[in-house]
Design a protein around this motif. Structure first.
Motif, PDB file in Angstrom:
ATOM      1  N   ARG A   1     -60.991  77.707 -86.734  1.00  0.00           N
ATOM      2  CA  ARG A   1     -59.604  78.148 -86.883  1.00  0.00           C
ATOM      3  C   ARG A   1     -59.073  78.757 -85.588  1.00  0.00           C
ATOM      4  O   ARG A   1     -57.983  78.415 -85.127  1.00  0.00           O
ATOM      5  CB  ARG A   1     -59.517  79.183 -88.027  1.00  0.00           C
ATOM      6  CG  ARG A   1     -58.161  79.850 -88.158  1.00  0.00           C
ATOM      7  CD  ARG A   1     -57.123  78.873 -88.659  1.00  0.00           C
ATOM      8  NE  ARG A   1     -55.793  79.473 -88.617  1.00  0.00           N
ATOM      9  CZ  ARG A   1     -54.937  79.286 -87.615  1.00  0.00           C
ATOM     10  NH1 ARG A   1     -55.278  78.525 -86.599  1.00  0.00           N
ATOM     11  NH2 ARG A   1     -53.755  79.855 -87.642  1.00  0.00           N
ATOM     12  N   TYR A   2     -59.841  79.656 -84.982  1.00  0.00           N
ATOM     13  CA  TYR A   2     -59.318  80.405 -83.843  1.00  0.00           C
ATOM     14  C   TYR A   2     -59.772  79.845 -82.500  1.00  0.00           C
ATOM     15  O   TYR A   2     -59.088  80.036 -81.503  1.00  0.00           O
ATOM     16  CB  TYR A   2     -59.729  81.881 -83.950  1.00  0.00           C
ATOM     17  CG  TYR A   2     -59.115  82.555 -85.139  1.00  0.00           C
ATOM     18  CD1 TYR A   2     -57.790  82.942 -85.119  1.00  0.00           C
ATOM     19  CD2 TYR A   2     -59.849  82.786 -86.289  1.00  0.00           C
ATOM     20  CE1 TYR A   2     -57.202  83.542 -86.227  1.00  0.00           C
ATOM     21  CE2 TYR A   2     -59.285  83.396 -87.399  1.00  0.00           C
ATOM     22  CZ  TYR A   2     -57.959  83.765 -87.363  1.00  0.00           C
ATOM     23  OH  TYR A   2     -57.381  84.352 -88.466  1.00  0.00           O
ATOM     24  N   GLY A   3     -60.905  79.199 -82.485  1.00  0.00           N
ATOM     25  CA  GLY A   3     -61.350  78.621 -81.217  1.00  0.00           C
ATOM     26  C   GLY A   3     -60.732  77.273 -80.940  1.00  0.00           C
ATOM     27  O   GLY A   3     -60.320  76.978 -79.819  1.00  0.00           O
ATOM     28  N   LEU A   4     -60.687  76.444 -81.967  1.00  0.00           N
ATOM     29  CA  LEU A   4     -60.159  75.093 -81.779  1.00  0.00           C
ATOM     30  C   LEU A   4     -58.744  74.933 -82.309  1.00  0.00           C
ATOM     31  O   LEU A   4     -58.173  73.845 -82.198  1.00  0.00           O
ATOM     32  CB  LEU A   4     -61.088  74.078 -82.470  1.00  0.00           C
ATOM     33  CG  LEU A   4     -62.571  74.150 -82.092  1.00  0.00           C
ATOM     34  CD1 LEU A   4     -63.331  72.999 -82.719  1.00  0.00           C
ATOM     35  CD2 LEU A   4     -62.760  74.150 -80.583  1.00  0.00           C
ATOM     36  N   ASP A   5     -58.204  75.987 -82.901  1.00  0.00           N
ATOM     37  CA  ASP A   5     -56.824  75.954 -83.425  1.00  0.00           C
ATOM     38  C   ASP A   5     -56.630  74.883 -84.489  1.00  0.00           C
ATOM     39  O   ASP A   5     -55.553  74.274 -84.576  1.00  0.00           O
ATOM     40  CB  ASP A   5     -55.817  75.738 -82.281  1.00  0.00           C
ATOM     41  CG  ASP A   5     -55.571  77.019 -81.510  1.00  0.00           C
ATOM     42  OD1 ASP A   5     -55.739  78.097 -82.106  1.00  0.00           O
ATOM     43  OD2 ASP A   5     -55.228  76.937 -80.313  1.00  0.00           O
ATOM     44  N   TYR A   6     -57.654  74.644 -85.276  1.00  0.00           N
ATOM     45  CA  TYR A   6     -57.506  73.674 -86.365  1.00  0.00           C
ATOM     46  C   TYR A   6     -56.707  74.317 -87.492  1.00  0.00           C
ATOM     47  O   TYR A   6     -56.923  75.490 -87.823  1.00  0.00           O
ATOM     48  CB  TYR A   6     -58.876  73.254 -86.911  1.00  0.00           C
ATOM     49  CG  TYR A   6     -59.640  72.298 -86.032  1.00  0.00           C
ATOM     50  CD1 TYR A   6     -59.076  71.775 -84.865  1.00  0.00           C
ATOM     51  CD2 TYR A   6     -60.925  71.901 -86.365  1.00  0.00           C
ATOM     52  CE1 TYR A   6     -59.777  70.904 -84.065  1.00  0.00           C
ATOM     53  CE2 TYR A   6     -61.632  71.018 -85.564  1.00  0.00           C
ATOM     54  CZ  TYR A   6     -61.047  70.535 -84.424  1.00  0.00           C
ATOM     55  OH  TYR A   6     -61.741  69.664 -83.639  1.00  0.00           O
ATOM     56  N   ASP A   7     -55.836  73.547 -88.124  1.00  0.00           N
ATOM     57  CA  ASP A   7     -55.147  74.057 -89.300  1.00  0.00           C
ATOM     58  C   ASP A   7     -56.032  73.826 -90.535  1.00  0.00           C
ATOM     59  O   ASP A   7     -57.120  73.235 -90.443  1.00  0.00           O
ATOM     60  CB  ASP A   7     -53.771  73.405 -89.462  1.00  0.00           C
ATOM     61  CG  ASP A   7     -53.859  71.902 -89.574  1.00  0.00           C
ATOM     62  OD1 ASP A   7     -54.957  71.390 -89.859  1.00  0.00           O
ATOM     63  OD2 ASP A   7     -52.840  71.221 -89.383  1.00  0.00           O
ATOM     64  N   ALA A   8     -55.533  74.311 -91.678  1.00  0.00           N
ATOM     65  CA  ALA A   8     -56.355  74.260 -92.890  1.00  0.00           C
ATOM     66  C   ALA A   8     -56.694  72.832 -93.296  1.00  0.00           C
ATOM     67  O   ALA A   8     -57.819  72.547 -93.746  1.00  0.00           O
ATOM     68  CB  ALA A   8     -55.642  74.980 -94.032  1.00  0.00           C
ATOM     69  N   ASN A   9     -55.735  71.943 -93.098  1.00  0.00           N
ATOM     70  CA  ASN A   9     -55.993  70.546 -93.480  1.00  0.00           C
ATOM     71  C   ASN A   9     -57.097  69.935 -92.619  1.00  0.00           C
ATOM     72  O   ASN A   9     -57.979  69.238 -93.123  1.00  0.00           O
ATOM     73  CB  ASN A   9     -54.707  69.729 -93.344  1.00  0.00           C
ATOM     74  CG  ASN A   9     -53.673  70.120 -94.376  1.00  0.00           C
ATOM     75  OD1 ASN A   9     -54.020  70.494 -95.493  1.00  0.00           O
ATOM     76  ND2 ASN A   9     -52.403  70.066 -93.994  1.00  0.00           N
ATOM     77  N   THR A  10     -57.020  70.198 -91.340  1.00  0.00           N
ATOM     78  CA  THR A  10     -58.048  69.643 -90.442  1.00  0.00           C
ATOM     79  C   THR A  10     -59.414  70.242 -90.744  1.00  0.00           C
ATOM     80  O   THR A  10     -60.427  69.524 -90.774  1.00  0.00           O
ATOM     81  CB  THR A  10     -57.664  69.918 -88.977  1.00  0.00           C
ATOM     82  OG1 THR A  10     -56.336  69.459 -88.747  1.00  0.00           O
ATOM     83  CG2 THR A  10     -58.617  69.223 -88.031  1.00  0.00           C
ATOM     84  N   ILE A  11     -59.424  71.549 -90.972  1.00  0.00           N
ATOM     85  CA  ILE A  11     -60.708  72.183 -91.303  1.00  0.00           C
ATOM     86  C   ILE A  11     -61.269  71.603 -92.599  1.00  0.00           C
ATOM     87  O   ILE A  11     -62.472  71.316 -92.700  1.00  0.00           O
ATOM     88  CB  ILE A  11     -60.537  73.711 -91.421  1.00  0.00           C
ATOM     89  CG1 ILE A  11     -60.151  74.300 -90.062  1.00  0.00           C
ATOM     90  CG2 ILE A  11     -61.816  74.363 -91.919  1.00  0.00           C
ATOM     91  CD1 ILE A  11     -59.808  75.776 -90.123  1.00  0.00           C
TER      92      ILE A  11
END
Lengths: 145, 200
Positions: B146-156
Motif C-alpha cells: 500500500r505505502y511502498g508501491l502505492d497499490y490501491d485496494a483493487n490492485t492489492i
C-alpha cells in the motif's frame, strides 16, 4: 528533553510517515534487470539476418568476444607444435643410417654376407675365370705350408 | 516462458529468441520486480537483502528459460521463488552468523553530522521499523504494497488473490496494530480510527 522523536498525530500523518518510510527503502533509481552474461552476449543470428537483409558486405560475422574460436585456434596450434617438436626430437635422437654409412665396402660387410673367402670382392669378380679352377678348386693342405 | 500468451521462449535454443526473451524478461522485471522486492522486504525488513533476493529470483527465472523450462504464470513463479529464497535465508549461515543490525550499520555509515530534521526523520524511521518488525509478516506485506508501491485496494486484492473488502479490513487492522504499538512506545494516540483512510 523529549526522549522520542515527534510522532504522527493523525491518520494522515501516519499515512505520510508510512509512505515516506517505505519509499525511502526503495532504491532510486530502481536498478535495471539483472541479466546474466549469457543474455548480454552479442546476438549473432540477428546480426546475420540484418546483414543479409541490408545486402551489406559478407564479411565473416565474428564477435570480438568470441572466445571459443580463439580457444579452438590455440588448441590446434598447440597440437601442431607438439607434433612438430616430437617429430624433430625423434629424428635427431636416432642416428641416420645413411649419415654414417661408408662410401666403400669394408671387411665387415663381406663378413656379414656370410663369406670370409673374399669371393665377392669386386676385383676378384673382374678376373677371368679359369675353367679348371672352377671345375676343381685347388685344395690347400696345411702340410703344404 | 510465454511468448505472447503461452508459447514458451527459450533463450538457449539459438533460434534468435534471445533478443525477444531479453525484452520479455525486462518487461517482467519492470512489472513484478518491485512486488518481489516488497515481499522479501516485508519478510525481513531489510532493503538490501530484499534487493538481493529479488535479483536472485529473476536470475533464476532466466536460468529456467535457458534450461528450457516452461513457466505458465511468471508472476506466481517469481513470488513463489522469492518467498522460498526469503525463507531459506532464515536457515542460511549468513543469517545465523549475521552481521550487525541495520541500526548499528547505519550509524557506522553516518560519517558526518546530520541536520536536525534529517536526524529526527531517521529516528522516526528507526522507531517505525522497530514497530513494524513486531507486526506479522502479512501485515507488513500489505502495508508495503500500500505505502511502498502505492497499490490501491483493487490492485492489492488482485495481487494477493483476496477480495477487496478483505484488503480494506486487513489494511485497517494492520494500521490499527501499528498505531497501538507506536502509542505503546511513545505517546502516539492509539485510538485513531485507522480505517478512515482507506485505499481507493
Amino acid at each position: 528533553m523529549n526522549a522520542f522523536p515527534p510522532q504522527p498525530e493523525t491518520p494522515d500523518e501516519l499515512d505520510r510517515l508510512l509512505s515516506d518510510f517505505f519509499k525511502a527503502q526503495l532504491k532510486q533509481p530502481w536498478p535495471k534487470a539483472p541479466l546474466p552474461p549469457t543474455a548480454l552476449a552479442p546476438i549473432i543470428p540477428s546480426e546475420l539476418v540484418s546483414v543479409r537483409a541490408n545486402g551489406a558486405d559478407h564479411r565473416p560475422l565474428r564477435s570480438p568476444t568470441d572466445t571459443t574460436a580463439r580457444a579452438r585456434f590455440t588448441l590446434a596450434a598447440s597440437v601442431a607444435l607438439a607434433l612438430g617438436a616430437a617429430w624433430l626430437f625423434t629424428s635427431s635422437s636416432e642416428p641416420s643410417r645413411m649419415a654414417i654409412a661408408p662410401e666403400k665396402p669394408v671387411i665387415s660387410d663381406y663378413l656379414q654376407r656370410g663369406s670370409a673367402s673374399g669371393e665377392n670382392h669386386p676385383l676378384l669378380k673382374e678376373l677371368p675365370k679359369n675353367p679348371k679352377v672352377e671345375a676343381a678348386p685347388p685344395k690347400i693342405m696345411i702340410d703344404d705350408l | 516462458m510465454p511468448k505472447g500468451a503461452d508459447q514458451p521462449l527459450n533463450p538457449g535454443d539459438g533460434s534468435g529468441c534471445r533478443a525477444e526473451c531479453r525484452a520479455e524478461f525486462e518487461t517482467l522485471y519492470e512489472q513484478h520486480s518491485r512486488e518481489v522486492w516488497a515481499l522479501a522486504y516485508a519478510r525481513w525488513m531489510d532493503a538490501d537483502l530484499a534487493m538481493d533476493i529479488m535479483q536472485e529470483t529473476f536470475l533464476r527465472l532466466w536460468k529456467q528459460w535457458e534450461a528450457g523450462e516452461e513457466i505458465q504464470n511468471p508472476r506466481a513463479w517469481l513470488l513463489r521463488v522469492a518467498r522460498n529464497l526469503a525463507e531459506d535465508y532464515a536457515k542460511s549461515a549468513f543469517r545465523r552468523n549475521g552481521t550487525q543490525p541495520p541500526e548499528i550499520l547505519s550509524s557506522v555509515r553516518a560519517s558526518q553530522p546530520l541536520p536536525v530534521e534529517e536526524l529526527e526523520r531517521q529516528e522516526q524511521f528507526a522507531q517505525l521499523r522497530a514497530v513494524l518488525e513486531e507486526l506479522a509478516p502479512a501485515d507488513r506485506e500489505i502495508l508495503t504494497l500500500r505505502y511502498g508501491l502505492d497499490y490501491d485496494a483493487n490492485t492489492i486484492a488482485e495481487r494477493l488473490g483476496v477480495a477487496v473488502t478483505a484488503v480494506h479490513m486487513r489494511l485497517s487492522r494492520a494500521r490499527q496494530r501499528l498505531a497501538e504499538r507506536l502509542s505503546y512506545h511513545t505517546d502516539f494516540p492509539a485510538g485513531q480510527p485507522a480505517s478512515e483512510t482507506q485505499p481507493t
